[in-house]
Design a protein around this motif. Sequence first.
Motif, PDB file in Angstrom:
ATOM      1  N   SER A 146       0.824  -1.220   0.000  1.00 44.88           N
ATOM      2  CA  SER A 146       0.000   0.000   0.000  1.00 44.88           C
ATOM      3  C   SER A 146       0.854   1.263   0.000  1.00 44.88           C
ATOM      4  O   SER A 146       0.379   2.327  -0.405  1.00 44.88           O
ATOM      5  N   ALA A 147       2.120   1.141   0.402  1.00 42.98           N
ATOM      6  CA  ALA A 147       2.993   2.312   0.453  1.00 42.98           C
ATOM      7  C   ALA A 147       3.390   2.815  -0.926  1.00 42.98           C
ATOM      8  O   ALA A 147       3.976   3.900  -1.039  1.00 42.98           O
ATOM      9  N   LEU A 191      -2.502  -4.918  -4.264  1.00 48.49           N
ATOM     10  CA  LEU A 191      -2.050  -3.986  -5.284  1.00 48.49           C
ATOM     11  C   LEU A 191      -3.236  -3.372  -6.019  1.00 48.49           C
ATOM     12  O   LEU A 191      -3.236  -2.170  -6.331  1.00 48.49           O
ATOM     13  N   ALA A 192      -4.271  -4.194  -6.283  1.00 47.47           N
ATOM     14  CA  ALA A 192      -5.475  -3.674  -6.934  1.00 47.47           C
ATOM     15  C   ALA A 192      -6.170  -2.646  -6.043  1.00 47.47           C
ATOM     16  O   ALA A 192      -6.618  -1.592  -6.514  1.00 47.47           O
ATOM     17  N   ALA A 193      -6.263  -2.930  -4.731  1.00 44.83           N
ATOM     18  CA  ALA A 193      -6.900  -1.993  -3.804  1.00 44.83           C
ATOM     19  C   ALA A 193      -6.139  -0.676  -3.766  1.00 44.83           C
ATOM     20  O   ALA A 193      -6.735   0.409  -3.794  1.00 44.83           O
ATOM     21  N   THR A 194      -4.815  -0.751  -3.691  1.00 44.70           N
ATOM     22  CA  THR A 194      -4.002   0.461  -3.648  1.00 44.70           C
ATOM     23  C   THR A 194      -4.137   1.259  -4.938  1.00 44.70           C
ATOM     24  O   THR A 194      -4.205   2.494  -4.921  1.00 44.70           O
ATOM     25  N   LEU A 216       0.424  11.538   2.753  1.00 40.45           N
ATOM     26  CA  LEU A 216      -0.174  11.522   4.081  1.00 40.45           C
ATOM     27  C   LEU A 216      -0.704  10.135   4.432  1.00 40.45           C
ATOM     28  O   LEU A 216      -0.825   9.782   5.608  1.00 40.45           O
ATOM     29  N   GLY A 217      -1.013   9.338   3.400  1.00 36.43           N
ATOM     30  CA  GLY A 217      -1.488   7.983   3.647  1.00 36.43           C
ATOM     31  C   GLY A 217      -0.456   7.105   4.337  1.00 36.43           C
ATOM     32  O   GLY A 217      -0.814   6.082   4.938  1.00 36.43           O
ATOM     33  N   LEU A 218       0.821   7.495   4.289  1.00 38.31           N
ATOM     34  CA  LEU A 218       1.862   6.710   4.945  1.00 38.31           C
ATOM     35  C   LEU A 218       1.787   6.798   6.464  1.00 38.31           C
ATOM     36  O   LEU A 218       2.459   6.037   7.160  1.00 38.31           O
ATOM     37  N   THR A 219       0.984   7.737   6.982  1.00 35.77           N
ATOM     38  CA  THR A 219       0.796   7.777   8.428  1.00 35.77           C
ATOM     39  C   THR A 219       0.005   6.570   8.933  1.00 35.77           C
ATOM     40  O   THR A 219       0.041   6.258  10.128  1.00 35.77           O
TER      41      THR A 219
END
Length: 318
Positions: free
Chosen positions: A126-127, A180-183, A271-274
Amino acid sequence: MSVSASVSTATAQGGSTPGGSAAPPNSAKATKAAAGIAALAAIGPATWGTTYVTTTELLPPDRPLLAAALRALPAGLILLALTGRLPRGDWWWKAAVLGLLNFGAFFPLLFFGAYHLPGGVASTISAVMPLLVAGFGIGVLKVRPTRRTLIAGLVGVIGVALLVLRGSAAVDAAGITAMLAATTLMALAVVLSKRWGRPEGVSLLALTGWQLTAGGLVLAPVALTAEGLPDHFTGANVAGYAYLGIIGTALAYALWFRGIERLPASSVSFLGLTNPVVATLAGLLLLGQTLTPWQVGGLVLVVASVLLGQNLRRPQRR
């Protein structure tokens, strides 16, 4: 999107107006305002980082789709009731598309990946979202990523990997594909939200309610068919669902969408990396877990990636 919205988007992305003049230099006040918007937007993925602890400690086991449906649909219906606004014109299909990308398709793929992969592998996949947003931005927003953005994206992936991966991490092809599809879907949703903006006179809460309801209407029949309801709900179950629906979904996504609206898409994606950072800290504080030196190094790299990925230009006004 209107000409004025296109100009505002170009300015927010650091570009120039159609006349060729450069965007006005950022003042300290504008930069501070953008930093405040980014801080509020980060609350969204930060609360998502508590989802794992909430799910394992409060929710009934083995019902991920039910949890997803109860996160989205009740929150969406409540926001619709509070705002009293329904989509009009092409926003019926736009809201449906965004609702499917953000919730209806994203949640099942996310839970499937989470159940078939160790948390570390799932978080590392997801990163890559900032890099995917940068790629989609070239085609949809006509914005080329800067070298700084690409470097920050790579640093973020490495940091998350150090933070959450373990040497015994298993690899499942189906789980990796789903994650990977979700991300990818979430990255596309960020870019499309930036491209389409928000209908004139419609509040951000109403727009959030449209998407949650659309996604929840897709999720509910799938969850009931595949999993059904538990025999009874305990007080802890109700508290967990209420927290995920109100705080972790309605409030979190409203702040997240506000960040997408007013900041460059690349900045918001970092910001999603938080999310994995908070998930790790929650395990540390609530589940008695410990951090290795490698994890501490990964935490530092993730924070550095988020800060490096911010392009705090003048926020877009709506």
